[in-house]
Write an enzyme that holds these catalytic residues in place. Structure first.
Site, PDB file in Angstrom:
ATOM      1  N   ASN A  14       0.673  -1.449  -0.155  1.00  0.00           N
ATOM      2  CA  ASN A  14      -0.005   0.056   0.042  1.00  0.00           C
ATOM      3  C   ASN A  14       0.985   1.192   0.099  1.00  0.00           C
ATOM      4  O   ASN A  14       1.908   1.574   0.553  1.00  0.00           O
ATOM      5  CB  ASN A  14      -0.816  -0.634   1.052  1.00  0.00           C
ATOM      6  N   HIS A  65       0.712   6.242   1.765  1.00  0.00           N
ATOM      7  CA  HIS A  65       1.608   7.032   2.741  1.00  0.00           C
ATOM      8  C   HIS A  65       2.923   7.996   2.141  1.00  0.00           C
ATOM      9  O   HIS A  65       3.671   9.157   2.189  1.00  0.00           O
ATOM     10  CB  HIS A  65       2.498   6.719   3.398  1.00  0.00           C
ATOM     11  N   HIS A  89      -5.578   3.691  -2.087  1.00  0.00           N
ATOM     12  CA  HIS A  89      -6.832   3.742  -1.232  1.00  0.00           C
ATOM     13  C   HIS A  89      -7.310   5.445  -1.988  1.00  0.00           C
ATOM     14  O   HIS A  89      -6.669   5.873  -1.706  1.00  0.00           O
ATOM     15  CB  HIS A  89      -6.923   3.976   0.380  1.00  0.00           C
ATOM     16  N   ARG A  93      -9.744   7.884  -1.277  1.00  0.00           N
ATOM     17  CA  ARG A  93     -10.314   8.666   0.358  1.00  0.00           C
ATOM     18  C   ARG A  93     -11.108   9.516  -0.848  1.00  0.00           C
ATOM     19  O   ARG A  93     -11.568  10.586  -1.666  1.00  0.00           O
ATOM     20  CB  ARG A  93      -9.532   8.914   1.242  1.00  0.00           C
ATOM     21  N   ARG A 121      -7.320  13.142   1.006  1.00  0.00           N
ATOM     22  CA  ARG A 121      -5.690  13.207   0.968  1.00  0.00           C
ATOM     23  C   ARG A 121      -4.810  12.889   1.490  1.00  0.00           C
ATOM     24  O   ARG A 121      -3.586  13.171   1.482  1.00  0.00           O
ATOM     25  CB  ARG A 121      -5.858  12.658   2.680  1.00  0.00           C
ATOM     26  N   GLU A 131      -8.668   0.646  -3.245  1.00  0.00           N
ATOM     27  CA  GLU A 131      -9.084   0.445  -1.777  1.00  0.00           C
ATOM     28  C   GLU A 131     -10.364   1.680  -2.188  1.00  0.00           C
ATOM     29  O   GLU A 131      -9.647   2.401  -2.531  1.00  0.00           O
ATOM     30  CB  GLU A 131      -8.352   0.701  -0.488  1.00  0.00           C
ATOM     31  N   THR A 161      -8.696   3.346   7.756  1.00  0.00           N
ATOM     32  CA  THR A 161      -9.438   2.882   8.376  1.00  0.00           C
ATOM     33  C   THR A 161      -9.987   1.774   9.483  1.00  0.00           C
ATOM     34  O   THR A 161      -9.250   0.924   9.568  1.00  0.00           O
ATOM     35  CB  THR A 161      -9.597   1.567   7.189  1.00  0.00           C
ATOM     36  N   GLU A 201     -11.133  -9.542   2.748  1.00  0.00           N
ATOM     37  CA  GLU A 201      -9.769  -9.050   3.399  1.00  0.00           C
ATOM     38  C   GLU A 201     -10.429  -8.331   5.195  1.00  0.00           C
ATOM     39  O   GLU A 201     -10.920  -7.913   5.385  1.00  0.00           O
ATOM     40  CB  GLU A 201      -8.860  -8.003   3.084  1.00  0.00           C
ATOM     41  N   HIS A 246      -3.852  -4.956   7.860  1.00  0.00           N
ATOM     42  CA  HIS A 246      -4.004  -3.396   8.509  1.00  0.00           C
ATOM     43  C   HIS A 246      -2.529  -3.658  10.325  1.00  0.00           C
ATOM     44  O   HIS A 246      -2.931  -4.239  10.912  1.00  0.00           O
ATOM     45  CB  HIS A 246      -5.419  -3.625   9.062  1.00  0.00           C
TER      46      HIS A 246
HETATM   47  N1  PXP Z   1      -6.234  -3.001   3.831  1.00  0.00           N
HETATM   48  C1  PXP Z   1      -6.508  -2.244   4.100  1.00  0.00           C
HETATM   49  C2  PXP Z   1      -8.462  -2.176   3.233  1.00  0.00           C
HETATM   50  C3  PXP Z   1      -6.892  -1.546   4.530  1.00  0.00           C
HETATM   51  O1  PXP Z   1      -7.735  -0.179   4.536  1.00  0.00           O
HETATM   52  C4  PXP Z   1      -5.109  -0.342   4.774  1.00  0.00           C
HETATM   53  C5  PXP Z   1      -4.640   0.502   5.103  1.00  0.00           C
HETATM   54  O2  PXP Z   1      -5.551   1.779   4.000  1.00  0.00           O
HETATM   55  C6  PXP Z   1      -4.404  -1.374   4.806  1.00  0.00           C
HETATM   56  C7  PXP Z   1      -4.748  -2.967   4.320  1.00  0.00           C
HETATM   57  C8  PXP Z   1      -2.799  -1.043   4.970  1.00  0.00           C
HETATM   58  O3  PXP Z   1      -2.564  -1.112   6.911  1.00  0.00           O
HETATM   59  P1  PXP Z   1      -1.461  -0.542   6.782  1.00  0.00           P
HETATM   60  O4  PXP Z   1      -1.492   0.556   6.532  1.00  0.00           O
HETATM   61  O5  PXP Z   1      -1.702  -0.225   8.609  1.00  0.00           O
HETATM   62  O6  PXP Z   1      -0.665  -1.206   6.894  1.00  0.00           O
END
Ligand code: PXP
Length: 245
Positions: free
Chosen positions: A11, A14, A47, A49, A53, A73, A104, A154, A195
């Site tokens: 992901n 960031h 993602h 949003r 952001r 996402e 999330t 998931e 997550h």
């Molecule tokens: N899976 C989903 C559905 C999420 O919303 C997120 C966060 O955007 C993640 C995985 C990844 O989480 P993290 O950034 O905490 O590793």
């Protein structure tokens, strides 16, 4: 592919968070996605949003061409559905979204939003996009996901990750995730998890043999700062020193 293989979805949200902090174009999430691909990532997750952001519409348009699958996402809204249908990512992971949340916070409420999610799934599948539902580890949600004809669930690992090493309750949470993952796989759903995962928590979660994919963002991008800082500082020092030779 080896049936025991566990994919890593990276992901990159960031990277966009850092870029947007300055309102400039660096660091570019597309470059991060390319590096992730070259480094062995099996997919990219981004993602989009409602408040934009981090990832932007333009990022999604550019990320669609990367050489590994893109998992978009998104909240189950008309706006996001139109974007997904326009770009046709490999998969969409439907997540609940609250404007004020930092990340999330929990999984989808499939009881409350059954009809909404049903119509989203139908639309996405009509467009040959695989659908994943982000859910808390709870058997009722698995049954609902199956009834809704989702391809993937998931499982939210946030509580497990948060409680890890603080006390023994993470073991209870691990067992819950394991049993729910097995149940989902037994009834024919592909099972992913993610997550809050770090090196330590991934080592434990990856032992759940029915899992096919982990999605990890915050830790990977955060840790990349430490792994890359030394190299970047040395390069900057060399540039400064060379300029004064
Ligand atoms: N899976 C989903 C559905 C999420 O919303 C997120 C966060 O955007 C993640 C995985 C990844 O989480 P993290 O950034 O905490 O590793």
């Amino acid at each position: 592919m080896n049936n025991n293989y566990l994919r890593l979805g990276v992901n990159i949200d960031h990277v966009a968070t850092i870029r947007n902090a300055r309102g400039v174009i660096h660091p570019d999430p597309l470059k991060a996605a390319q590096i992730a691909s070259q480094s062995g990532a099996d997919g990219i997750t981004a993602h989009l949003r409602e408040d934009r952001r981090h990832i932007s519409d333009e990022d999604i348009a550019r990320l669609i061409d990367i050489d590994i699958p893109l998992n978009l996402e998104m909240a189950p809204t008309k706006e996001m559905l139109d974007i997904a249908v326009k770009h046709k990512p490999n998969a969409c992971c439907l997540v609940p979204e609250k404007r004020q949340e930092v990340t999330t916070e929990g999984g989808l409420d499939l009881d409350k939003n059954f009809n909404l999610i049903k119509s989203c799934i139908e639309k996405l599948k009509e467009n040959k996009i695989r659908v994943s539902l982000f859910i808390d580890p709870n058997e009722n949600h698995i049954d609902k996901a199956k009834e809704l004809n989702a391809d993937i669930v998931e499982i939210h690992t946030g509580t497990f990750a948060r409680t890890f090493s603080k006390n023994d309750s993470f073991q209870k949470e691990f067992k819950k995730i394991q049993s729910i993952a097995n149940y989902a796989s037994d009834i024919g759903l592909e099972v992913h998890a993610g997550h809050g995962l770090s090196y330590e928590t991934t080592e434990i979660i990856a032992k759940i043999s029915v899992l096919k994919e982990l999605n990890i963002g915050h830790f990977i991008i955060g840790e990349a700062v430490f792994d890359g800082l030394d190299c970047v500082i040395k390069r900057m020092k060399a540039i400064i020193n060379n300029a004064r030779e």
